[in-house]
Design an enzyme around this catalytic site. Sequence first.
Site, PDB file in Angstrom:
ATOM      1  N   HIS A  61       0.839  -1.205   0.000  1.00  0.00           N
ATOM      2  CA  HIS A  61       0.000   0.000   0.000  1.00  0.00           C
ATOM      3  C   HIS A  61       0.875   1.258   0.000  1.00  0.00           C
ATOM      4  CE1 HIS A  61      -3.926   2.014   1.537  1.00  0.00           C
ATOM      5  NE2 HIS A  61      -3.256   2.800   0.729  1.00  0.00           N
ATOM      6  N   ARG A  65       3.746   9.293  -6.535  1.00  0.00           N
ATOM      7  CA  ARG A  65       2.940  10.391  -7.071  1.00  0.00           C
ATOM      8  C   ARG A  65       3.165  10.639  -8.550  1.00  0.00           C
ATOM      9  NH1 ARG A  65      -0.929  10.472  -3.266  1.00  0.00           N
ATOM     10  NH2 ARG A  65      -0.223  11.322  -1.251  1.00  0.00           N
ATOM     11  N   ASN A  95      -4.243   6.479  -7.652  1.00  0.00           N
ATOM     12  CA  ASN A  95      -4.717   7.877  -7.644  1.00  0.00           C
ATOM     13  C   ASN A  95      -3.631   8.867  -8.089  1.00  0.00           C
ATOM     14  OD1 ASN A  95      -3.282   7.409  -5.279  1.00  0.00           O
ATOM     15  ND2 ASN A  95      -4.523   8.798  -4.037  1.00  0.00           N
ATOM     16  N   ASP A 153      -8.437   3.172  -3.951  1.00  0.00           N
ATOM     17  CA  ASP A 153      -7.919   3.717  -2.693  1.00  0.00           C
ATOM     18  C   ASP A 153      -7.888   5.244  -2.662  1.00  0.00           C
ATOM     19  OD1 ASP A 153      -6.809   3.642  -0.089  1.00  0.00           O
ATOM     20  OD2 ASP A 153      -4.915   4.243  -0.985  1.00  0.00           O
ATOM     21  N   HIS A 180     -10.601   0.790   0.265  1.00  0.00           N
ATOM     22  CA  HIS A 180     -10.496   1.857   1.263  1.00  0.00           C
ATOM     23  C   HIS A 180     -11.906   2.017   1.836  1.00  0.00           C
ATOM     24  CE1 HIS A 180      -9.414   6.197   2.379  1.00  0.00           C
ATOM     25  NE2 HIS A 180     -10.740   6.174   2.483  1.00  0.00           N
ATOM     26  N   HIS A 233      -5.863  -0.375   5.356  1.00  0.00           N
ATOM     27  CA  HIS A 233      -5.667   0.454   6.563  1.00  0.00           C
ATOM     28  C   HIS A 233      -6.818   0.445   7.573  1.00  0.00           C
ATOM     29  CE1 HIS A 233      -7.875   3.082   3.927  1.00  0.00           C
ATOM     30  NE2 HIS A 233      -6.817   3.589   3.330  1.00  0.00           N
ATOM     31  N   ASP A 306       0.706   2.719   3.714  1.00  0.00           N
ATOM     32  CA  ASP A 306      -0.092   3.826   3.167  1.00  0.00           C
ATOM     33  C   ASP A 306       0.803   5.062   3.005  1.00  0.00           C
ATOM     34  OD1 ASP A 306      -2.123   5.345   2.145  1.00  0.00           O
ATOM     35  OD2 ASP A 306      -3.250   5.532   4.019  1.00  0.00           O
TER      36      ASP A 306
HETATM   37 ZN   LIG Z   1      -6.763   4.765   1.602  1.00  0.00          ZN
END
Ligand SMILES: [Zn+2]
Length: 426
Positions: A61, A65, A95, A153, A180, A233, A306
């Site tokens: 996880h 970027r 993301n 996520d 998530h 998470h 995360d």
């Molecule tokens: Zn998340």
Amino acid sequence: MNTLIRNGRIIDPANKRDEVADLAIVDGRIADLSAIRNLPFAIEEIDASNLIVAPGLIDMHVHLREPGYAWKETIASGARAAAAGGFTTIVCMPNTSPIADSPSTISWIKDRAHETACVHVLPTGAISKNLAGEELAPIGSLAQAGVVAITDDGHCIQNNELMRRAIEYARMVGVPLLDHCQDYNLAGQGVVHEGYWSALLGLPGWPAAGEEAIVARNILLAQLCDHHIHCQHISAAGSVRLLREARARGVKISGEVCPHHIALTDESIQNFDTNYKMNPPLRAEADVAALLEGIKDGTLDILASDHAPHAKFEKEVEFDQAPFGILGLETELGLFIDLLVYKTGTIGLPRVVEMFTANPARLLKINAGTLTVGASADVTLIDPELEWTVDASSFESLSCNTPFNGWKLKGRAVRTIVGGRTVWQL
Ligand SMILES: [Zn+2]
């Protein structure tokens, strides 16, 4: 590259192995000891006395970027941070910008990782187009493009029927679904755990029930579709109870724990430091106790970070305006060993290694996390006794958003080997 790692404590949970022995690497792969003794040329020797020789750790996880937000982190810098934390394989979340919801973006990430990353970077694909939760992404094409899982996520699909179809597609193409867990109506505009501190500080709360409701939904859908859903998470006591009950019945459901959710509680937010703002939020003491209990009894069987880099200027704003998330790769192993093994005695070192290697590898069905002869020589050397102080200014990550700067920890990786090559050394 041929290496003999001598006298280390080899902990290889996938092979139920825990013994002091030598480990041979020949041509980038784990080899039989006899193979290296018969080599006609020189070999490198590493003295691993008093060190743990573990399969290269996996963090399933991580937010890199790139593409899109390279000022926070790039695939290259995130991979260096991973290596410095003892990780040889990282799984990156979709993301980015563009969102990883098409095969072309997945190919771009894989190419970029191949060119620039010093560890293995495995992409996930989005469940829904643009992570909007309205229309499914092309899950079959994403699987063909090589994603190891699908996840939205950072976002959570609220429409249960759409989620059901996503799980059915995931099952069809053989990838797990990572979720998530956040009910948007219950979480509302919440930025911290709803409880004593949110009331006292006047910050909007995100109640534990907002996570638990989606964990319960996922249990029902995993059962309905007979396919694996992994809850990311986990932060709330109620989620642990739901997972424990469902797993006992054989439902294909699992949960992971991030270090901040056991290292800290919502009490930390009283100074309004945005390095304590994450999603899901830091929760109460009873939640931390339940997470530890869940780790102890195996309800929660995967550890992850995360890792969520944000630049200083982005975090240095009002608490409710700041983005969620903190760094993780360079501190998580130390935090987990220090907290789980030494401070709370929740589990032993072999279990920590298992939760970072064999368990995520099994869930994602990847060839990693083992020291089996013939496997890629991804190896992490860990000094479980080493006492060190977290220094964010020395991080490999491009960002420094961590609440753990200055923490004194015991245990850390001292050398990270990928495909037989040392990519990082303390
Ligand atoms: Zn998340």
